[in-house]
Design a protein around this motif. Structure first.
Motif, PDB file in Angstrom:
ATOM      1  N   ARG A 202      53.990  23.251  17.251  1.00 21.09           N
ATOM      2  CA  ARG A 202      53.866  24.507  17.985  1.00 21.09           C
ATOM      3  C   ARG A 202      52.912  25.472  17.287  1.00 21.09           C
ATOM      4  O   ARG A 202      52.133  26.179  17.945  1.00 21.09           O
ATOM      5  N   ALA A 203      52.965  25.511  15.961  1.00 17.75           N
ATOM      6  CA  ALA A 203      52.048  26.390  15.222  1.00 17.75           C
ATOM      7  C   ALA A 203      50.602  25.985  15.457  1.00 17.75           C
ATOM      8  O   ALA A 203      49.721  26.839  15.638  1.00 17.75           O
ATOM      9  N   LEU A 204      50.333  24.687  15.470  1.00 15.38           N
ATOM     10  CA  LEU A 204      48.972  24.207  15.723  1.00 15.38           C
ATOM     11  C   LEU A 204      48.554  24.509  17.160  1.00 15.38           C
ATOM     12  O   LEU A 204      47.385  24.863  17.416  1.00 15.38           O
ATOM     13  N   GLU A 205      49.472  24.395  18.102  1.00 20.72           N
ATOM     14  CA  GLU A 205      49.172  24.749  19.499  1.00 20.72           C
ATOM     15  C   GLU A 205      48.840  26.235  19.604  1.00 20.72           C
ATOM     16  O   GLU A 205      47.843  26.621  20.245  1.00 20.72           O
ATOM     17  N   ASP A 206      49.660  27.072  18.972  1.00 23.43           N
ATOM     18  CA  ASP A 206      49.446  28.522  19.042  1.00 23.43           C
ATOM     19  C   ASP A 206      48.143  28.931  18.371  1.00 23.43           C
ATOM     20  O   ASP A 206      47.516  29.919  18.776  1.00 23.43           O
ATOM     21  N   VAL A 233      57.340  20.255  22.911  1.00 21.56           N
ATOM     22  CA  VAL A 233      55.939  20.551  22.596  1.00 21.56           C
ATOM     23  C   VAL A 233      55.053  20.130  23.765  1.00 21.56           C
ATOM     24  O   VAL A 233      55.437  19.293  24.582  1.00 21.56           O
ATOM     25  N   SER A 234      53.869  20.717  23.825  1.00 24.26           N
ATOM     26  CA  SER A 234      52.901  20.352  24.860  1.00 24.26           C
ATOM     27  C   SER A 234      52.015  19.194  24.426  1.00 24.26           C
ATOM     28  O   SER A 234      51.509  18.436  25.260  1.00 24.26           O
ATOM     29  N   THR A 235      51.816  19.041  23.115  1.00 21.34           N
ATOM     30  CA  THR A 235      50.954  17.986  22.584  1.00 21.34           C
ATOM     31  C   THR A 235      51.590  16.619  22.813  1.00 21.34           C
ATOM     32  O   THR A 235      52.779  16.424  22.522  1.00 21.34           O
ATOM     33  N   PRO A 236      50.845  15.634  23.324  1.00 24.07           N
ATOM     34  CA  PRO A 236      51.410  14.292  23.549  1.00 24.07           C
ATOM     35  C   PRO A 236      51.900  13.653  22.249  1.00 24.07           C
ATOM     36  O   PRO A 236      51.276  13.808  21.192  1.00 24.07           O
TER      37      PRO A 236
END
Length: 355
Positions: A202-206, A233-236
């Protein structure tokens, strides 16, 4: 048919570091099967921390129950040979993969076709990512910049070091250093727990780091944990060590534990089982890539032939032979940055061992 085994240790040009191990050599068992005129090749890598198989065990399996199972068969009995091979012993997927590939390679050579052509492909190239070994942020940044200059546009960053915050910072630094164009995927090699995985992803997505996928964030047996992460999470999420065979993949699908699966010959037992896994994933809407262990041009060449005939949904993970300072065999695949050039000679294009 004459079956022979050959132990090889090929030095790497750079140490390969993951959350599980550090490798300086590719340790493999090469298997050759000859009909007197043509010789097919296959490979069983030694990867203690993943498959648990040793070279001694693979060699004993090939020379013992597998050789016994194949005794009396001729080189034209491919279907029966593959059936007997899979029933010769429990487990021992690396040994089975080596013999499976050698049988396919021999069959292709006997009809004068490349292995990928024998599998039904007219492709001449496939693409691969490249792995950045685990390390401190400065070393990781330098490696990422070097690999982009080498012509790679999909970078796999090893994380799962036990410190999710430090993993985040390493990945952020890599993205900042290489810019927005190269794709970045992460491989935790089972190194996170489920909460740290969600926190880091999540931190990397944000932060807008544009991570393509995250491979095996938690322990292989923790499918519930991986499903928990996938839901949050959104990342696959890509399953690797969690999937060896059909039963494993069915469990991943049933639990919704991952968005993609990484199919490796040495995990599933060869080209035949790998095709089944790829077809099953496709039927159930799961993405797939084909990966490699720390293998030479024999094992990676077989995986590349599979990809050519059974295209996957994302760039594959076939850089293992690129890490070798010198191949243990003559011929086979070649690398040009992220492009793997498939051989034009029959079979895998391998002409023999380098003395």
């Amino acid at each position: 048919m004459k079956l022979s085994t050959h132990l090889v240790s090929a030095p790497l040009h750079t140490p390969f570091v993951t959350a599980l191990r550090t490798a300086t050599h590719a340790e493999s068992l090469l298997v050759s099967i000859s009909d007197g005129e043509h010789t097919g090749w296959g490979e069983a890598p030694q990867v203690w921390k993943v498959t648990g198989e040793s070279l001694a065990g693979a060699q004993a399996c090939v020379e013992g129950p597998i050789a016994t199972a194949l005794d009396g068969l001729g080189p034209d009995d491919l279907t029966e040979a593959l059936r007997r091979l899979q029933g010769a012993a429990q487990g021992n997927f690396g040994a089975k993969a080596a013999v499976d590939v050698a049988l396919h390679d021999l069959a292709a050579r006997r009809v004068g076709r490349t292995l990928h052509g024998f599998l039904g492909s007219t492709a001449t190239t496939v693409r691969t990512d490249v792995t950045l070994s685990a390390g401190d942020p400065d070393a990781l940044v330098r490696a990422a910049q070097d690999r982009v200059r080498d012509g790679f546009d999909v970078l796999k960053v090893k994380v799962g070091t036990g410190d999710a915050a430090a993993d985040f910072e390493r990945v952020r630094r890599v993205r900042e250093a290489v810019g927005p164009e190269p794709r970045i995927r992460l491989d935790a090699n089972q190194g996170w727990n489920r909460r740290d995985a969600v926190t880091a992803i999540r931190a990397l997505e944000d932060a807008g780091c544009a991570i393509e996928l995250v491979e095996q964030p938690v322990a292989a047996a923790d499918l519930e944990g991986m499903a928990w992460i996938t839901d949050r999470v959104s990342t696959p999420i890509l399953a690797d060590e969690s999937v060896y065979g059909v039963r494993d993949l069915v469990n991943v699908i049933r639990l919704g534990a991952a968005d993609l699966v990484n199919v490796k010959l040495a995990k599933c037992g060869g080209l035949g089982p790998a095709r089944t896994l790829l077809e099953l994933a496709r039927e159930h809407g799961l993405g797939a890539i084909v990966g490699s262990m720390m293998e030479s041009h024999v094992g990676v060449g077989a995986a590349a032939a599979l990809v050519a005939a059974y295209p996957t949904t994302a760039v594959n993970d076939l850089d293992a032979a690129w890490w070798l300072r010198q191949a243990p065999v003559d011929g086979g695949i070649t690398y040009a940055g992220s492009t793997i050039h498939l051989p034009s000679n029959p079979g895998l294009g391998v002409t023999g061992l380098i003395a």
